[in-house]
Design an enzyme around this catalytic site. Sequence first.
Site, short mmCIF file in Angstrom:
data_model
loop_
_atom_site.label_atom_id
_atom_site.label_comp_id
_atom_site.label_asym_id
_atom_site.label_seq_id
_atom_site.Cartn_x
_atom_site.Cartn_y
_atom_site.Cartn_z
N CYS A 66 111.77 51.76 -16.57
CA CYS A 66 111.22 53.00 -15.71
C CYS A 66 110.03 52.71 -14.99
O CYS A 66 109.26 51.76 -15.62
CB CYS A 66 110.97 54.16 -16.87
N GLU A 67 110.06 53.37 -13.86
CA GLU A 67 108.78 52.97 -13.01
C GLU A 67 107.62 53.61 -13.20
O GLU A 67 106.43 53.10 -12.84
CB GLU A 67 109.20 53.32 -11.46
N HIS A 68 107.37 54.51 -14.27
CA HIS A 68 106.43 55.03 -14.72
C HIS A 68 105.55 54.29 -15.73
O HIS A 68 104.21 54.18 -15.83
CB HIS A 68 106.41 56.51 -15.31
N HIS A 69 106.38 53.69 -16.81
CA HIS A 69 105.55 52.91 -17.88
C HIS A 69 105.95 51.51 -17.85
O HIS A 69 105.32 50.47 -18.80
CB HIS A 69 106.06 53.51 -18.97
N GLN A 78 116.02 57.23 -13.75
CA GLN A 78 117.56 57.46 -13.74
C GLN A 78 118.31 58.18 -12.43
O GLN A 78 119.29 57.96 -12.10
CB GLN A 78 117.57 58.14 -15.13
N HIS A 122 115.38 56.34 -23.16
CA HIS A 122 114.21 55.78 -22.38
C HIS A 122 113.35 55.60 -23.48
O HIS A 122 112.88 56.14 -24.33
CB HIS A 122 113.53 56.97 -21.62
N CYS A 132 110.50 54.75 -23.16
CA CYS A 132 108.98 55.40 -23.01
C CYS A 132 108.87 56.87 -23.92
O CYS A 132 107.68 57.24 -23.80
CB CYS A 132 108.50 55.61 -21.87
N1 LIG Z 1 112.80 62.17 -14.15
C1 LIG Z 1 112.54 61.12 -14.87
N2 LIG Z 1 111.24 61.02 -15.49
C2 LIG Z 1 111.20 59.75 -16.27
C3 LIG Z 1 111.98 58.80 -16.04
N3 LIG Z 1 111.30 57.80 -17.08
C4 LIG Z 1 110.40 58.18 -17.11
N4 LIG Z 1 110.11 59.45 -16.92
C5 LIG Z 1 109.13 60.42 -17.27
O1 LIG Z 1 108.02 60.38 -16.35
C6 LIG Z 1 106.99 60.98 -16.84
C7 LIG Z 1 105.67 60.50 -16.47
O2 LIG Z 1 104.84 61.45 -16.80
P1 LIG Z 1 103.27 61.27 -17.04
O3 LIG Z 1 102.61 62.68 -17.63
O4 LIG Z 1 102.53 60.99 -15.66
O5 LIG Z 1 103.03 60.29 -17.87
P2 LIG Z 1 102.79 60.29 -19.66
O6 LIG Z 1 101.12 60.76 -19.87
O7 LIG Z 1 102.70 58.58 -20.09
O8 LIG Z 1 103.75 61.33 -20.06
P3 LIG Z 1 104.34 61.21 -21.66
O9 LIG Z 1 105.53 60.27 -21.75
O10 LIG Z 1 104.83 62.60 -21.82
O11 LIG Z 1 103.39 60.82 -22.57
C8 LIG Z 1 107.23 61.35 -18.14
O12 LIG Z 1 107.62 62.88 -18.47
C9 LIG Z 1 108.47 60.49 -18.65
O13 LIG Z 1 109.40 60.90 -19.68
C10 LIG Z 1 113.22 58.97 -15.41
O14 LIG Z 1 114.14 58.01 -15.35
N5 LIG Z 1 113.44 60.15 -14.82
ZN LIG Z 2 108.48 55.80 -18.70
#
Ligand SMILES: Nc1nc2c(ncn2[C@@H]2O[C@H](COP(=O)(O)OP(=O)(O)OP(=O)(O)O)[C@@H](O)[C@H]2O)c(=O)[nH]1
Ligand SMILES: [Zn+2]
Length: 198
Positions: free
Chosen positions: A87-90, A128, A156, A158
């Site tokens: 996942c590109e966020h974490h 995804q 996921h 994360c």
């Molecule tokens: N739409 C989507 N969201 C994703 C995917 N993988 C991870 N995420 C979400 O990316 C979001 C990033 O949100 P942020 O609020 O910036 O990050 P965060 O504080 O780490 O969020 P939490 O995971 O809720 O603790 C989270 O809600 C994750 O669940 C994906 O493949 N698609």
């Molecule tokens: Zn993630």
Amino acid sequence: MAYKTLEEYNIKVTDSVREQYKNIITDLGEDIGRDGLLKTPERAAKAMQFLTQGYHQDAAEILKTAMFKEDYNEMVIVKDIELYSLCEHHILPFFGKAHIAYIPNGYIVGLSKLPRIVDVYARRLQVQERLTHDILECINNTLKPQGVAVVIEASHMCMMMRGVQKQNSVTTTSGFRGQFEKIETRNEFLKLISADLG
Ligand SMILES: Nc1nc2c(ncn2[C@@H]2O[C@H](COP(=O)(O)OP(=O)(O)OP(=O)(O)O)[C@@H](O)[C@H]2O)c(=O)[nH]1
Ligand SMILES: [Zn+2]
């Protein structure tokens, strides 16, 4: 690319990422000189390069190497293709299954090429939704079938190891083009991927 070959480029990247991992591991509170960690920065660098090798691969080219003229106008489904992405966020894994169907339009494709293009797009930093569309558009634009459908079901890490810590949630994404935009065709595909034919 400033390097003559991909191999040469990869060696430079390993060197650079290894040095950065040394800092990360130290900053996280570990002793980089500890016996068990001596080779860890190098291993981690190579693992990350493996998991992101899709940036250097061309999915359309892979499909084009195995397109065969054939007059077959029925649905072709490859289901339960396992996938591992990041996942590109974490930069944590998400993993699950892809199900792909297409209806040929003069050409069929070598079956193994469908899992191969899943890997090309999965081995990048992804969400995804985009992974689903990347696979869908690649098949649609390259094979130009009468229709194409992609469904991905994934968990996921994360959302499991951290954050909301939900162990059983599964995310489903889908995309449909051409004939699969018609409800009967789409339903036939969805029925076939949920049926246990074994
Ligand atoms: N739409 C989507 N969201 C994703 C995917 N993988 C991870 N995420 C979400 O990316 C979001 C990033 O949100 P942020 O609020 O910036 O990050 P965060 O504080 O780490 O969020 P939490 O995971 O809720 O603790 C989270 O809600 C994750 O669940 C994906 O493949 N698609
Ligand atoms: Zn993630």
